[in-house]
Write a protein that holds these residues in place. Structure first.
Motif, PDB file in Angstrom:
ATOM      1  N   SER A   4      -0.436  57.734  59.891  1.00 53.40           N
ATOM      2  CA  SER A   4      -1.455  57.813  58.691  1.00 53.40           C
ATOM      3  C   SER A   4      -2.735  56.648  58.708  1.00 53.40           C
ATOM      4  O   SER A   4      -3.380  56.522  58.229  1.00 53.40           O
TER       5      SER A   4
ATOM      6  N   SER B 186       3.455  55.319  62.553  1.00 54.31           N
ATOM      7  CA  SER B 186       2.618  56.395  62.322  1.00 54.31           C
ATOM      8  C   SER B 186       1.156  56.497  62.842  1.00 54.31           C
ATOM      9  O   SER B 186       0.829  55.664  62.682  1.00 54.31           O
TER      10      SER B 186
ATOM     11  N   THR C 241      -4.681  53.689  50.833  1.00 52.02           N
ATOM     12  CA  THR C 241      -4.075  52.983  51.207  1.00 52.02           C
ATOM     13  C   THR C 241      -4.499  53.357  53.147  1.00 52.02           C
ATOM     14  O   THR C 241      -4.057  52.247  53.811  1.00 52.02           O
TER      15      THR C 241
ATOM     16  N   VAL D 232       8.243  45.241  55.922  1.00 54.11           N
ATOM     17  CA  VAL D 232       6.992  45.878  56.171  1.00 54.11           C
ATOM     18  C   VAL D 232       6.143  45.191  56.779  1.00 54.11           C
ATOM     19  O   VAL D 232       5.610  43.810  55.705  1.00 54.11           O
TER      20      VAL D 232
ATOM     21  N   VAL E 258       3.377  50.485  59.533  1.00 52.02           N
ATOM     22  CA  VAL E 258       2.355  51.522  60.214  1.00 52.02           C
ATOM     23  C   VAL E 258       1.440  51.253  59.576  1.00 52.02           C
ATOM     24  O   VAL E 258       0.576  51.567  60.270  1.00 52.02           O
ATOM     25  N   TYR E 259       1.105  49.412  59.080  1.00 47.87           N
ATOM     26  CA  TYR E 259      -0.103  49.319  58.937  1.00 47.87           C
ATOM     27  C   TYR E 259      -0.225  47.998  60.210  1.00 47.87           C
ATOM     28  O   TYR E 259      -1.541  47.326  60.377  1.00 47.87           O
TER      29      TYR E 259
ATOM     30  N   ASP F 111       8.920  48.176  59.338  1.00 47.28           N
ATOM     31  CA  ASP F 111       8.092  49.400  59.028  1.00 47.28           C
ATOM     32  C   ASP F 111       6.866  48.571  59.387  1.00 47.28           C
ATOM     33  O   ASP F 111       6.015  47.263  58.615  1.00 47.28           O
TER      34      ASP F 111
ATOM     35  N   TYR G 176       7.022  48.629  50.128  1.00 45.13           N
ATOM     36  CA  TYR G 176       7.196  50.312  49.974  1.00 45.13           C
ATOM     37  C   TYR G 176       8.490  50.950  49.445  1.00 45.13           C
ATOM     38  O   TYR G 176       9.982  50.300  50.169  1.00 45.13           O
TER      39      TYR G 176
ATOM     40  N   ASN H  54      11.533  56.496  58.122  1.00 49.77           N
ATOM     41  CA  ASN H  54      12.257  55.584  57.519  1.00 49.77           C
ATOM     42  C   ASN H  54      13.589  56.525  56.240  1.00 49.77           C
ATOM     43  O   ASN H  54      15.110  55.731  56.734  1.00 49.77           O
TER      44      ASN H  54
ATOM     45  N   GLY I 293       5.612  61.711  58.903  1.00 52.61           N
ATOM     46  CA  GLY I 293       5.448  60.770  58.585  1.00 52.61           C
ATOM     47  C   GLY I 293       6.669  59.835  58.620  1.00 52.61           C
ATOM     48  O   GLY I 293       7.702  59.719  58.869  1.00 52.61           O
TER      49      GLY I 293
ATOM     50  N   ILE J  67       7.385  57.994  56.306  1.00 52.66           N
ATOM     51  CA  ILE J  67       8.014  58.536  55.033  1.00 52.66           C
ATOM     52  C   ILE J  67       9.528  59.151  55.807  1.00 52.66           C
ATOM     53  O   ILE J  67      10.707  59.261  55.306  1.00 52.66           O
TER      54      ILE J  67
ATOM     55  N   ARG K   6       0.524  63.992  59.139  1.00 53.83           N
ATOM     56  CA  ARG K   6       2.157  64.426  58.182  1.00 53.83           C
ATOM     57  C   ARG K   6       2.573  64.214  60.315  1.00 53.83           C
ATOM     58  O   ARG K   6       4.251  64.139  59.647  1.00 53.83           O
TER      59      ARG K   6
END
Ligand SMILES: Cc1ncc(COP(=O)(O)O)c(C=O)c1O
Length: 374
Positions: free
Chosen positions: A222, A220, A26, A159, A193-194, A191, A114, A93, A88, A90, A231
């Protein structure tokens, strides 16, 4: 603390090292340190000298001012004081839920999502209500339904852009969700992250953190910034939330690595160049995926608007896990079964990897489909 197995992570951990064509990834195709420095127009020798001279202390505990300044610049309203650096998204969250959720609280989670956004609040003793996205609505939420579910809620989580569907909430939807949350005095854990990988327009849509005062924004390095190896993620939230998150963070993080902090600062200071590269990849790859879906009679999907993933609906009388295991054995192609995210009947594809891997993986998926009965 009891917690459910993390379906997608278990599936990925099992297969991602041994598959030949990874269409489950992803993150946008990751960059090397050398590529990052070139994108940031930094001299590699100067960077190497800085690194060699670095004394490896714990570094700035909450993230360096340089890094928090670069993160804050991704938002309209944030200042470095609003940013807390985490291990991260992760980690972000996890800390966000620990900061706000107590046993008996109601958390509304927009699903599919997620899995952290359902399983962590559940494990903290919250009652989790799920608002299901539906394919026939383009995987966008029914806001009337959300209003009902959100009555008495402490948190609404989403998300955006969405993983796994690739749907994107526009400003009107963000403002409507803000109105629903405000009426309940609820926090929104958003969230993102994208964020930065939209298919259309300039490519970066507004953040919920800039639309609603009680937002806990998560980001993030990532996914959109293709640097998962750092990370490193963050929380963008008002001071009381950062204080509560820090209380937990002191027990589990201390600080992120100094080298990671430095590389993330360099990347975010050059975020326009990095995002331009990454949007080129997701836009080019989605065109290839789109052409494949159009030509493949046994696959259909809602074309994603942003992010790196999409849900494919397949026409074959088998479970998604049997489909994916058979595909791996026959062709070495890794997809993620919908069953790993409570979406039986679908497959999640991550289309932001190396374009050559994507094209070959799709061709091999067609070859596999041709061997299946209906
Ligand atoms: C929506 C979402 N949030 C958070 C994460 C975790 O990302 P990170 O690598 O920043 O920990 C992922 C990873 O797949 C994700 O898809």
């Amino acid at each position: 603390m009891r917690i459910r197995d993390f379906g997608v992570e278990i599936w990925m951990n099992r297969w991602e090292e041994t598959c030949r064509y990874n269409l489950a990834e992803t993150c946008v195709d990751s960059v090397t340190v050398e590529e990052l420095l070139a994108l940031a127009r930094l001299d590699a020798a100067t960077f190497a000298a800085d690194l060699l001279a670095m004394r490896l202390t714990y570094g700035a505990i909450e993230g360096s001012v340089r890094l928090r300044t670069a993160v804050a610049a991704l938002y309209e309203m944030a200042t470095p004081a609003d940013i807390l650096v985490t291990h991260g998204a992760i980690g972000a969250n996890h800390l966000a839920y620990q900061a706000v959720v107590e046993p008996g609280d109601v958390v509304v989670s927009i699903v599919p999502t997620y899995q952290q956004h359902t399983s962590i609040p559940e494990s903290l003793g919250a009652s989790v209500r799920m608002l299901r996205l539906r394919e026939e609505r383009g995987w966008l939420p029914n806001l009337g339904e959300l209003r009902e579910l959100a009555r008495g809620a402490k948190v609404i989580s989403l998300v955006n852009p969405n993983n796994p569907t690739g749907s994107l909430l526009d400003v009107a939807a963000l403002d409507a969700i803000a109105g629903i949350a405000r009426a309940e005095g609820a926090w929104v854990i958003s969230d993102e992250v994208y964020r930065g990988l939209d298919q259309d327009g300039a490519g970066t849509s507004p953040s919920m953190a800039d639309r609603y005062e009680r937002t806990i924004g998560i980001g993030s390095m990532s996914k959109a910034f293709s640097l998962a190896g750092l990370r490193l993620g963050w929380i963008n939230a008002p001071a009381p939330i950062l204080r509560a998150a820090n209380r937990h963070r002191d027990y589990s993080v201390i600080s992120v690595g100094m080298v990671d902090d430095l590389l993330a600062s360099i990347a975010l200071e050059a975020h326009e160049a990095l995002l331009a590269r990454n949007r080129g990849i997701v836009r080019g790859n989605l065109a290839a995926l789109d052409a494949w879906v159009a030509a493949e009679p046994r696959m259909s999907y809602v074309r994603p608007a942003s992010g790196t993933t999409a849900l494919l609906r397949y026409d074959a009388a088998m479970t998604s896990e049997a489909f994916c295991t058979g595909l791996l054995e026959a062709e070495g192609v890794l997809l993620t079964p919908g069953s790993a995210m409570d979406m039986e009947g679908y497959l999640r594809i991550g289309y932001a990897n190396d374009p050559v891997v994507l094209r070959e993986g799709l061709a091999r998926t067609s070859a596999y489909l041709a061997t299946l009965g209906r």
